[in-house]
Design a protein around this motif. Structure first.
Motif, short mmCIF file in Angstrom:
data_model
loop_
_atom_site.label_atom_id
_atom_site.label_comp_id
_atom_site.label_asym_id
_atom_site.label_seq_id
_atom_site.Cartn_x
_atom_site.Cartn_y
_atom_site.Cartn_z
N ARG A 56 23.46 -3.78 5.10
CA ARG A 56 23.05 -4.83 6.03
C ARG A 56 24.22 -5.29 6.91
O ARG A 56 24.07 -5.46 8.12
CB ARG A 56 22.49 -6.02 5.23
CG ARG A 56 22.11 -7.23 6.04
CD ARG A 56 20.93 -6.92 6.96
NE ARG A 56 20.90 -7.82 8.10
CZ ARG A 56 20.45 -9.06 8.09
NH1 ARG A 56 19.96 -9.55 6.96
NH2 ARG A 56 20.46 -9.80 9.16
N ALA A 57 25.40 -5.48 6.30
CA ALA A 57 26.57 -5.91 7.06
C ALA A 57 26.97 -4.84 8.07
O ALA A 57 27.36 -5.15 9.20
CB ALA A 57 27.73 -6.22 6.11
N LEU A 58 26.88 -3.59 7.65
CA LEU A 58 27.18 -2.49 8.58
C LEU A 58 26.23 -2.53 9.77
O LEU A 58 26.64 -2.41 10.93
CB LEU A 58 27.09 -1.15 7.86
CG LEU A 58 27.17 0.12 8.72
CD1 LEU A 58 28.51 0.19 9.44
CD2 LEU A 58 26.94 1.37 7.88
N PHE A 59 24.95 -2.73 9.47
CA PHE A 59 23.95 -2.78 10.56
C PHE A 59 24.22 -3.96 11.49
O PHE A 59 24.14 -3.82 12.72
CB PHE A 59 22.54 -2.87 9.97
CG PHE A 59 21.46 -2.86 11.00
CD1 PHE A 59 21.17 -1.70 11.72
CD2 PHE A 59 20.70 -3.99 11.26
CE1 PHE A 59 20.17 -1.67 12.67
CE2 PHE A 59 19.70 -3.98 12.22
CZ PHE A 59 19.43 -2.82 12.93
N ASP A 60 24.56 -5.11 10.91
CA ASP A 60 24.87 -6.28 11.73
C ASP A 60 26.05 -5.99 12.66
O ASP A 60 26.03 -6.37 13.84
CB ASP A 60 25.20 -7.48 10.84
CG ASP A 60 23.95 -8.08 10.21
OD1 ASP A 60 22.84 -7.76 10.67
OD2 ASP A 60 24.08 -8.86 9.25
N GLU A 61 27.06 -5.31 12.12
CA GLU A 61 28.22 -5.00 12.94
C GLU A 61 27.85 -4.01 14.05
O GLU A 61 28.33 -4.12 15.19
CB GLU A 61 29.34 -4.42 12.05
CG GLU A 61 30.70 -4.46 12.72
CD GLU A 61 31.83 -4.20 11.72
OE1 GLU A 61 32.87 -3.67 12.14
OE2 GLU A 61 31.67 -4.52 10.52
N VAL A 62 26.96 -3.07 13.70
CA VAL A 62 26.48 -2.11 14.69
C VAL A 62 25.75 -2.84 15.82
O VAL A 62 26.01 -2.59 17.00
CB VAL A 62 25.55 -1.06 14.02
CG1 VAL A 62 24.67 -0.38 15.05
CG2 VAL A 62 26.37 -0.03 13.26
N VAL A 63 24.86 -3.75 15.46
CA VAL A 63 24.09 -4.48 16.46
C VAL A 63 25.01 -5.35 17.32
O VAL A 63 24.85 -5.43 18.54
CB VAL A 63 22.99 -5.34 15.80
CG1 VAL A 63 22.32 -6.25 16.82
CG2 VAL A 63 21.95 -4.45 15.14
N ALA A 64 25.99 -5.98 16.67
CA ALA A 64 26.94 -6.82 17.41
C ALA A 64 27.70 -5.98 18.43
O ALA A 64 27.86 -6.39 19.59
CB ALA A 64 27.90 -7.50 16.44
N GLY A 65 28.15 -4.80 18.02
CA GLY A 65 28.85 -3.92 18.93
C GLY A 65 27.95 -3.44 20.05
O GLY A 65 28.37 -3.35 21.22
N TYR A 66 26.70 -3.17 19.71
CA TYR A 66 25.73 -2.73 20.72
C TYR A 66 25.51 -3.81 21.76
O TYR A 66 25.55 -3.56 22.97
CB TYR A 66 24.42 -2.37 20.04
CG TYR A 66 23.32 -1.97 21.01
CD1 TYR A 66 23.27 -0.68 21.52
CD2 TYR A 66 22.35 -2.87 21.41
CE1 TYR A 66 22.28 -0.31 22.41
CE2 TYR A 66 21.36 -2.51 22.30
CZ TYR A 66 21.33 -1.23 22.79
OH TYR A 66 20.35 -0.86 23.67
N LYS A 67 25.33 -5.04 21.29
CA LYS A 67 25.12 -6.15 22.22
C LYS A 67 26.35 -6.38 23.09
O LYS A 67 26.23 -6.70 24.28
CB LYS A 67 24.77 -7.43 21.45
CG LYS A 67 23.38 -7.40 20.85
CD LYS A 67 22.91 -8.79 20.46
CE LYS A 67 23.64 -9.31 19.25
NZ LYS A 67 23.07 -10.58 18.77
#
Lengths: 195, 195
Positions: A56-67
DNA sequence: GTCTTTCCGTAACGACCACTACAGAAAGAA
DNA sequence: TTCTTTCTGTAGTGGTCGTTACGGAAAGAC
């Protein structure tokens, strides 16, 4: 002081994050397994958990980077002198972005969100989309003087948000860059210009 | 002769299929597990496998049933005297359908398709969507005389297909019936009427 | 009644899921 | 060199996935 102690990390964290982004983008949150992710990132599970926390934390970081990379595109488009030109720029910029061959098609936040069983992830991504929709509505409202009378900025923003989501889905279905630009052009004919 | 022999089935197959449809509609193909399905259908796994084959066959039957109830709506709308009225009817009919409280929001074929890892299921659903898009393109092409010159029926069909997908996604995000009708109305302003 | 057929529930199958205990390896510090 | 710290790979953990073997139960046929 942040002196590096102990055995140094043997992989590039940013590069690993980039590869995780690509996999989540293609497959969504739940259908991208840890085994898939570690294979794509070239590391073993313990390294992933040590460097990123959990899935979940990895996904959050991915989404943050995407945004972080996606929002400048949006801000630049919305900075156009008129709301109409802002939406026109945004739609055509997204047509290019959603079909950029250097990354998976469509929008990560839109496509990774559908059919997610995890309620937290689902709610988080929905909030991101609502924020984008609100930004569009604000830009339209700020230029309300140029709109046809009786036009509701939120209503119009909902329409263009729907068009953007449709463009993303079409891109995932294999639509070409030209087809996406055609969608954008068609959508701009719906602009309620003051006569 | 099809005389019923052996122990009779203790559940209503149609009702079980209806409940499976609802769960797939809400959760998508992969995130709806056999345990979830059997719980919703009120049966045990062996009964599901005996009555429907396997998960994939059950999903195929669900989609077939969904299309059987959805296609009359589309056919009726497209039977309108002009292509413009056909699309107008279709969009507003879908606005009602996607927010019908008697079933989950949005379109099953659209929302169950995103982020499906199974390549066969993915391809199958994509083909369904392409078929709908082709039906729209055909209806537009059949009324090309009323369109603005230089209008490509396939391009216009792609636009309205994108709008429909956007409406479905918005419905899943909790958009109201009124908001969906507003999207439909906005989209119809993009119609390339001959001057 | 007894036989045959079909369905039911229990209880499992191997494969995969996200996640981690553990021990060895590689670095700076002493 | 030896100690401490941190990362690495191996090899698991318990849990859930889709699926099924099996024995008993419920119906018509005889």
């Amino acid at each position: 002081m942040p002196v590096t102690r102990g055995r140094p990390r043997a992989f590039d964290r940013d590069e690993a994050l980039r590869r995780a982004t690509e996999l989540f983008w293609e497959r969504g949150y739940e259908t991208a397994s840890i085994a898939d992710l570690t294979a794509a990132m070239g590391i073993r599970p313990p390294s992933l958990y040590a460097a990123f926390g959990d899935k979940r934390a990895l996904f959050d970081e991915v989404v943050a980077g995407y945004k972080a990379t996606a929002s400048p595109v949006m801000e630049e488009a919305l900075a156009a002198p008129t709301a109409r030109e802002a939406l026109d720029r945004l739609l055509h910029a997204l047509a290019d972005d959603y079909t950029d061959p250097s990354h998976p098609p469509g929008c990560l936040v839109i496509s990774a969100a559908v059919n997610v069983a995890d309620g937290d992830v689902r709610a988080s991504l929905r909030a991101d989309r609502e924020a984008s929709k609100a930004a569009i509505a604000d830009r339209i409202a700020a230029d309300a003087g140029r709109l046809d009378e009786g036009t509701d900025p939120k209503e119009l923003a909902t329409f263009y948000a729907a068009v953007v989501q449709g463009m993303s889905t079409q891109a995932c279905d294999g639509a070409s860059r030209e087809e996406l630009h055609a969608i954008a052009t068609s959508a701009m004919r719906a602009w309620p210009a003051r006569p």
